[in-house]
Design an enzyme around this catalytic site. Structure first.
Site, PDB file in Angstrom:
ATOM      1  N   CYS A 155       0.838  -1.206   0.000  1.00  0.00           N
ATOM      2  CA  CYS A 155       0.000   0.000   0.000  1.00  0.00           C
ATOM      3  C   CYS A 155       0.875   1.259   0.000  1.00  0.00           C
ATOM      4  O   CYS A 155       1.544   1.523  -0.987  1.00  0.00           O
ATOM      5  CB  CYS A 155      -1.000  -0.054   1.149  1.00  0.00           C
ATOM      6  SG  CYS A 155      -2.418   1.013   0.844  1.00  0.00           S
ATOM      7  N   HIS A 197      -3.329  -4.957   1.690  1.00  0.00           N
ATOM      8  CA  HIS A 197      -2.759  -5.195   3.028  1.00  0.00           C
ATOM      9  C   HIS A 197      -2.682  -6.691   3.324  1.00  0.00           C
ATOM     10  O   HIS A 197      -3.570  -7.228   3.996  1.00  0.00           O
ATOM     11  CB  HIS A 197      -3.617  -4.494   4.092  1.00  0.00           C
ATOM     12  CG  HIS A 197      -3.400  -3.027   4.140  1.00  0.00           C
ATOM     13  ND1 HIS A 197      -2.532  -2.422   5.025  1.00  0.00           N
ATOM     14  CD2 HIS A 197      -3.917  -2.044   3.382  1.00  0.00           C
ATOM     15  CE1 HIS A 197      -2.527  -1.116   4.823  1.00  0.00           C
ATOM     16  NE2 HIS A 197      -3.366  -0.863   3.828  1.00  0.00           N
ATOM     17  N   GLU A 223      -1.061  -8.206   5.368  1.00  0.00           N
ATOM     18  CA  GLU A 223      -0.831  -8.490   6.798  1.00  0.00           C
ATOM     19  C   GLU A 223      -2.139  -8.517   7.580  1.00  0.00           C
ATOM     20  O   GLU A 223      -2.145  -8.825   8.772  1.00  0.00           O
ATOM     21  CB  GLU A 223       0.137  -7.446   7.388  1.00  0.00           C
ATOM     22  CG  GLU A 223      -0.456  -6.088   7.720  1.00  0.00           C
ATOM     23  CD  GLU A 223      -0.719  -5.179   6.501  1.00  0.00           C
ATOM     24  OE1 GLU A 223      -0.670  -5.667   5.346  1.00  0.00           O
ATOM     25  OE2 GLU A 223      -1.004  -3.993   6.724  1.00  0.00           O
TER      26      GLU A 223
HETATM   27  N1  GLN Z   1      -3.730   6.390   0.971  1.00  0.00           N
HETATM   28  C1  GLN Z   1      -2.445   6.128   1.552  1.00  0.00           C
HETATM   29  C2  GLN Z   1      -1.349   6.922   0.841  1.00  0.00           C
HETATM   30  O1  GLN Z   1      -1.589   7.522  -0.128  1.00  0.00           O
HETATM   31  C3  GLN Z   1      -2.107   4.666   1.492  1.00  0.00           C
HETATM   32  C4  GLN Z   1      -3.092   3.908   2.338  1.00  0.00           C
HETATM   33  C5  GLN Z   1      -2.560   2.673   2.955  1.00  0.00           C
HETATM   34  O2  GLN Z   1      -1.344   2.466   3.060  1.00  0.00           O
HETATM   35  N2  GLN Z   1      -3.466   1.885   3.458  1.00  0.00           N
HETATM   36  O3  GLN Z   1      -0.250   6.911   1.297  1.00  0.00           O
END
Ligand code: GLN
Length: 189
Positions: free
Chosen positions: A81, A166, A168
């Site tokens: 992410c 995610h 995890e």
């Molecule tokens: N929206 C977050 C970003 O732009 C990422 C979200 C996440 O890691 N769950 O950094």
């Protein structure tokens, strides 16, 4: 490499859940906050969180160059992410791809999806997306491994693995297992 030593970038975001999964798979875990913490690592996880805050922390702690050196030495890295965003061309520049932040919607948009993930055996992978990015562009050396609605959400370039979701946050540890295969594959190399 029975119990590889894996670092988890612990400046911000969801690093603890990654540590639990990695320990459950037999790795030793070290939280990484300063450059010295990178020494001797067999692999590194960059967790989800907020990529802007994480990038600032990387700058503040002087971690950008040491992270590039770590990747340059062939050490496997898993970015999830926000961690995927930080690996892209416009941030650390470790992967030849461009992430689009909050790509699935402007508001908080979270969802789960069953992914066909290239090379993962055992059926579809249930994936949790939280204000996730997708991958807008990727160079020829980048293998795209999964998609949602035609948008790439997982990629691998050499020893670098990045997913927009995610892994995890559920019971399915196959992404971490795949990462640890990269880590173990380097044993003695
Ligand atoms: N929206 C977050 C970003 O732009 C990422 C979200 C996440 O890691 N769950 O950094």
């Amino acid at each position: 490499m029975d119990r590889p030593l894996v670092g988890v970038l612990a400046l911000q975001g969801g690093f603890e859940a990654h540590s639990r999964v990695l320990r459950g798979l037999g790795a030793q875990v070290r939280e990484v906050r300063v450059p010295g913490d990178l020494e001797g690592l067999d692999g590194l996880v960059m967790p989800g969180g907020e990529s802007t805050v994480m990038s600032l922390g990387i700058e503040r702690e002087g971690l950008a160059e040491p992270l590039r050196a770590l990747a340059g030495a062939g050490t496997p890295i898993l970015g999830t992410c926000a961690g995927l965003i930080v690996l892209d061309r416009e941030h650390l520049g470790l992967m030849d791809l461009v992430a689009r932040r909050n790509a699935f919607g402007r508001q908080v948009r979270s969802f789960e999806a069953d992914l066909d993930f290239a090379g993962l055996e055992g059926g579809p992978l249930r994936a949790v997306f939280i204000r996730a990015p997708w991958i807008d562009e990727a160079g020829a050396d980048v293998a795209l491994l999964a998609e949602v609605d035609g948008h790439a959400v997982a990629a691998q370039q050499g020893n670098l693995l990045a997913v927009a979701f995610h892994p995890e946050l559920d019971d399915d540890a196959r992404v971490h297992e795949r990462f640890l295969e990269l880590v173990r594959g380097r044993g003695g190399a």
